[in-house]
Design a protein around this motif. Structure first.
Motif, PDB file in Angstrom:
ATOM      1  N   THR A  77      47.623  28.782  47.194  1.00 25.00           N
ATOM      2  CA  THR A  77      48.075  30.158  46.970  1.00 25.00           C
ATOM      3  C   THR A  77      49.382  30.143  46.194  1.00 25.00           C
ATOM      4  O   THR A  77      50.142  29.175  46.230  1.00 25.00           O
ATOM      5  CB  THR A  77      48.295  30.918  48.292  1.00 25.00           C
ATOM      6  N   SER A 131      42.291  37.047  47.006  1.00 25.35           N
ATOM      7  CA  SER A 131      43.690  37.326  46.693  1.00 25.35           C
ATOM      8  C   SER A 131      44.153  38.611  47.364  1.00 25.35           C
ATOM      9  O   SER A 131      43.347  39.443  47.792  1.00 25.35           O
ATOM     10  CB  SER A 131      43.887  37.422  45.178  1.00 25.35           C
ATOM     11  N   ASP A 162      48.957  37.853  36.169  1.00 25.60           N
ATOM     12  CA  ASP A 162      48.294  36.867  37.028  1.00 25.60           C
ATOM     13  C   ASP A 162      48.168  35.519  36.330  1.00 25.60           C
ATOM     14  O   ASP A 162      48.329  34.462  36.949  1.00 25.60           O
ATOM     15  CB  ASP A 162      46.904  37.368  37.443  1.00 25.60           C
ATOM     16  N   PHE A 170      41.352  31.061  39.845  1.00 28.92           N
ATOM     17  CA  PHE A 170      41.994  31.996  40.777  1.00 28.92           C
ATOM     18  C   PHE A 170      41.315  33.353  40.783  1.00 28.92           C
ATOM     19  O   PHE A 170      40.708  33.775  39.797  1.00 28.92           O
ATOM     20  CB  PHE A 170      43.482  32.149  40.460  1.00 28.92           C
ATOM     21  N   SER A 176      44.577  39.651  41.166  1.00 24.80           N
ATOM     22  CA  SER A 176      45.168  40.580  42.132  1.00 24.80           C
ATOM     23  C   SER A 176      44.160  41.647  42.545  1.00 24.80           C
ATOM     24  O   SER A 176      43.360  42.110  41.726  1.00 24.80           O
ATOM     25  CB  SER A 176      46.388  41.270  41.519  1.00 24.80           C
ATOM     26  N   LEU A 222      48.162  35.303  45.325  1.00 25.61           N
ATOM     27  CA  LEU A 222      46.871  34.992  44.721  1.00 25.61           C
ATOM     28  C   LEU A 222      46.268  33.744  45.355  1.00 25.61           C
ATOM     29  O   LEU A 222      46.985  32.791  45.677  1.00 25.61           O
ATOM     30  CB  LEU A 222      47.018  34.779  43.215  1.00 25.61           C
TER      31      LEU A 222
END
Length: 353
Positions: free
Chosen positions: A56, A122, A138, A114, A117, A65
């Motif tokens: 994270t 996340s 991000d 990832f 947001s 995230l």
């Protein structure tokens, strides 16, 4: 002069712009506690050539995230080049972006895939919204994370954006000079598509005004009820629907690419999510990117014009457009026989050296 300096310092201190290192370190640790799935729940098989773990990190809006980290098991030692991957727009890291990240890790790069947001695992509230600013951020937050890892060479960081995240990747590359190489695969310019419709068919002020009226009326209703209704994404298409809608359904709503946390596999975006994109063309400064860019698109993709028009804006001899013969938009999501991973490896090894 001395008095002016003292007054300036006092002003900055009063407004919190001279935060001490200790304060800064403490604030960066105030991450939201995320509930992360530990079992392998990807839409692609796990590789035995890389090590996988969950990590994270926090963006500069304070949103935590979640990412999957992939590290090659065999390396030559020393710090590794690194790549951050995200997309498609409305997907999660367990889908296409994870496949790209794992495959590139097999080829010697430390990678992360990832969740943006407000989506997937996340953080961020309310859920299921997108933002031209925050989603570009991000990518830069991913670079923050990679650049400060002891096993990463901070001068050799690249990014990959898929579908709508291809547009955010280009926008991030225009703003973040730490990004040395960018790949946009089967890209969408979400701001252009939101404001103009497909193929710019609704590119007129009256159509945008009507859209703004509808979205702002929805905002009022959302605030009144305290709820955030969502759109319906990728319903089963009719026989006479455009082929690309059938392709989306085939990926997101079948065993091929379905994932329960994916917006595109489920109920969809917050209904007002598109509002921010009407006033924010994300590729406005694409012509100022000095680092290397590779655009990849399918020959038969309905979205091909996004890459072709973006390529026309790019400047310099380190920019390239690659068209994959016969490929449609979603072929570049997961078809490993179509995605040109050899080209991606060659590109990143050249520009992350």
């Amino acid at each position: 002069m001395k008095r002016i300096t003292i007054l300036t310092a006092t002003f900055l201190c009063l407004f919190g712009l001279m935060e001490s290192p200790a304060q800064n370190t403490q604030s960066s640790r105030n991450m939201e506690k995320l509930k992360l799935t530990q079992e392998w729940d990807k839409t692609f098989p796990k590789s035995d050539k890389v090590s996988h773990s969950k990590v994270t990190f926090v963006n500069r809006y304070g949103i935590t995230l979640a990412a999957d980290l992939y590290v090659p098991k065999t390396t030559a030692g020393g710090k590794l080049p690194a790549i951050a991957v995200s997309g498609p727009f409305g997907a999660v890291k367990e889908q296409s972006s994870g496949l790209y990240a794992q495959t590139l890790a097999e080829r010697g790069f430390l990678t992360i895939a990832f969740d943006p947001s407000f989506t997937g695992e996340s953080g961020g509230q309310p859920r299921y919204i997108a933002s031209p600013d925050i989603n570009t951020e991000d990518f830069s937050a991913a670079v923050d994370y990679l650049a400060t890892r002891p096993d990463v060479d901070a001068e050799r960081i690249g990014i990959v954006g898929i579908c709508g995240w291809g547009g955010f990747a280009i926008n991030a590359a225009a703003n973040d000079t730490r990004i040395k190489a960018t790949v946009a695969s089967t890209m969408y310019d979400i701001s252009r598509c939101s404001a103009n419709g497909y193929f710019d068919a609704n590119d007129n002020a009256d159509a945008r005004y009507k859209m703004r009226q509808e979205l702002n009326a929805q905002r009022t209703e959302d605030y009144r009820t305290g709820t955030y209704p969502r759109t319906v994404m990728n319903p089963k298409p009719a026989d006479d629907a455009p082929q690309f809608m059938k392709d989306y359904y085939d990926y997101y709503k079948t065993e091929r690419g379905y994932h329960p946390r994916s917006i595109n596999s489920g109920l969809g975006w917050n209904k007002t999510s598109n509002l921010a994109f009407l006033n924010a063309p994300i590729l406005a400064y694409a012509d100022e990117i000095r680092s290397a860019v590779l655009l990849i698109h399918g020959e038969k993709a309905h979205s091909r014009y996004f890459s072709e028009d973006t390529f026309k804006k790019l400047k310099g001899d380190n920019k390239e457009l690659m068209i994959i013969p016969g490929a449609v938009h979603t072929d570049l999501y997961d078809r490993t026989d179509v995605i040109p991973f050899d080209k991606l490896e060659e590109f990143f090894k050249k520009y992350l050296k």
